[in-house]
Scaffold this motif. Structure first.
Motif, PDB file in Angstrom:
ATOM      1  N   SER A  16      33.698 -14.390 -39.856  1.00 38.39           N
ATOM      2  CA  SER A  16      32.916 -14.460 -38.616  1.00 38.39           C
ATOM      3  C   SER A  16      31.451 -14.646 -38.977  1.00 38.39           C
ATOM      4  N   HIS A  17      30.890 -15.716 -38.497  1.00 34.66           N
ATOM      5  CA  HIS A  17      29.511 -16.028 -38.831  1.00 34.66           C
ATOM      6  C   HIS A  17      28.595 -15.791 -37.645  1.00 34.66           C
ATOM      7  N   TYR A  18      27.372 -15.439 -37.923  1.00 35.34           N
ATOM      8  CA  TYR A  18      26.372 -15.239 -36.882  1.00 35.34           C
ATOM      9  C   TYR A  18      25.655 -16.546 -36.548  1.00 35.34           C
ATOM     10  N   ALA A  19      25.751 -17.530 -37.403  1.00 35.92           N
ATOM     11  CA  ALA A  19      25.005 -18.778 -37.220  1.00 35.92           C
ATOM     12  C   ALA A  19      25.567 -19.607 -36.072  1.00 35.92           C
ATOM     13  N   ALA A  20      24.725 -20.489 -35.571  1.00 34.77           N
ATOM     14  CA  ALA A  20      25.077 -21.447 -34.515  1.00 34.77           C
ATOM     15  C   ALA A  20      25.497 -20.765 -33.215  1.00 34.77           C
ATOM     16  N   HIS A  21      24.699 -19.814 -32.788  1.00 33.38           N
ATOM     17  CA  HIS A  21      24.934 -19.145 -31.512  1.00 33.38           C
ATOM     18  C   HIS A  21      23.746 -19.369 -30.594  1.00 33.38           C
ATOM     19  N   ALA A  22      23.781 -18.740 -29.461  1.00 33.52           N
ATOM     20  CA  ALA A  22      22.826 -19.002 -28.391  1.00 33.52           C
ATOM     21  C   ALA A  22      21.359 -18.832 -28.793  1.00 33.52           C
ATOM     22  N   ARG A  23      21.042 -17.916 -29.613  1.00 36.21           N
ATOM     23  CA  ARG A  23      19.634 -17.753 -30.001  1.00 36.21           C
ATOM     24  C   ARG A  23      19.325 -18.761 -31.099  1.00 36.21           C
ATOM     25  N   TRP A  24      18.689 -19.837 -30.725  1.00 34.07           N
ATOM     26  CA  TRP A  24      18.411 -20.928 -31.655  1.00 34.07           C
ATOM     27  C   TRP A  24      17.275 -20.539 -32.593  1.00 34.07           C
ATOM     28  N   GLU A  25      17.597 -20.354 -33.860  1.00 39.68           N
ATOM     29  CA  GLU A  25      16.563 -20.115 -34.861  1.00 39.68           C
ATOM     30  C   GLU A  25      17.107 -20.463 -36.235  1.00 39.68           C
ATOM     31  N   CYS A  26      16.207 -20.950 -37.053  1.00 37.46           N
ATOM     32  CA  CYS A  26      16.536 -21.274 -38.432  1.00 37.46           C
ATOM     33  C   CYS A  26      15.253 -21.161 -39.246  1.00 37.46           C
ATOM     34  N   LYS A  27      15.391 -21.210 -40.540  1.00 36.27           N
ATOM     35  CA  LYS A  27      14.220 -21.175 -41.416  1.00 36.27           C
ATOM     36  C   LYS A  27      13.427 -22.467 -41.241  1.00 36.27           C
ATOM     37  N   LEU A  28      12.124 -22.383 -41.371  1.00 40.90           N
ATOM     38  CA  LEU A  28      11.299 -23.588 -41.280  1.00 40.90           C
ATOM     39  C   LEU A  28      11.685 -24.598 -42.359  1.00 40.90           C
ATOM     40  N   SER A  29      12.103 -24.101 -43.510  1.00 35.73           N
ATOM     41  CA  SER A  29      12.496 -25.011 -44.596  1.00 35.73           C
ATOM     42  C   SER A  29      13.766 -25.781 -44.237  1.00 35.73           C
ATOM     43  N   SER A  30      14.664 -25.155 -43.485  1.00 31.01           N
ATOM     44  CA  SER A  30      15.880 -25.846 -43.047  1.00 31.01           C
ATOM     45  C   SER A  30      15.545 -26.869 -41.973  1.00 31.01           C
ATOM     46  N   ARG A  31      14.679 -26.488 -41.058  1.00 33.58           N
ATOM     47  CA  ARG A  31      14.255 -27.398 -40.001  1.00 33.58           C
ATOM     48  C   ARG A  31      13.566 -28.621 -40.588  1.00 33.58           C
ATOM     49  N   ALA A  32      12.760 -28.395 -41.608  1.00 33.84           N
ATOM     50  CA  ALA A  32      11.996 -29.492 -42.222  1.00 33.84           C
ATOM     51  C   ALA A  32      12.891 -30.579 -42.799  1.00 33.84           C
ATOM     52  N   LEU A  33      14.108 -30.239 -43.156  1.00 33.63           N
ATOM     53  CA  LEU A  33      15.033 -31.231 -43.702  1.00 33.63           C
ATOM     54  C   LEU A  33      15.363 -32.317 -42.685  1.00 33.63           C
ATOM     55  N   PHE A  34      15.230 -32.016 -41.403  1.00 30.77           N
ATOM     56  CA  PHE A  34      15.666 -32.932 -40.349  1.00 30.77           C
ATOM     57  C   PHE A  34      14.539 -33.420 -39.437  1.00 30.77           C
ATOM     58  N   GLN A  35      13.368 -32.826 -39.520  1.00 38.66           N
ATOM     59  CA  GLN A  35      12.323 -33.116 -38.546  1.00 38.66           C
ATOM     60  C   GLN A  35      11.808 -34.554 -38.587  1.00 38.66           C
ATOM     61  N   ASN A  36      11.975 -35.254 -39.693  1.00 39.80           N
ATOM     62  CA  ASN A  36      11.472 -36.622 -39.779  1.00 39.80           C
ATOM     63  C   ASN A  36      12.560 -37.687 -39.660  1.00 39.80           C
TER      64      ASN A  36
END
Length: 72
Positions: A16-36
């Motif tokens: 059971s994972h906590y990821a990918a649920h209603a409260r959208w949050e991730c590390k800035l480093s993970s977000r940076a992989l996709f922002q461009n």
């Protein structure tokens, strides 16, 4: 698990994972992989600065969450 499988014995695993649920949050480093990514930049109307985007509508946050899920 390998031992049980090789012996032909059934086993049960639940992860059971906590990821990918209603409260959208991730590390800035993970977000940076996709922002461009061109599709993301177009969706965000050219904006790439996280502080200037609505986190609930920024697809890079969701992509970052899925990336972190896959990494774990």
């Amino acid at each position: 698990m390998t031992k049980q499988n090789n012996a032909g014995k059934p086993f049960y695993i639940q992860l059971s994972h906590y990821a990918a649920h209603a409260r959208w949050e991730c590390k800035l480093s993970s977000r940076a992989l996709f922002q461009n990514h061109p599709d993301v930049v177009a969706y965000n109307k050219g904006q790439t600065v996280p502080a200037k985007l609505n986190r609930k509508k920024d697809p890079t946050v969701f992509f970052g969450m899925i990336y972190e899920l896959d990494q774990s």
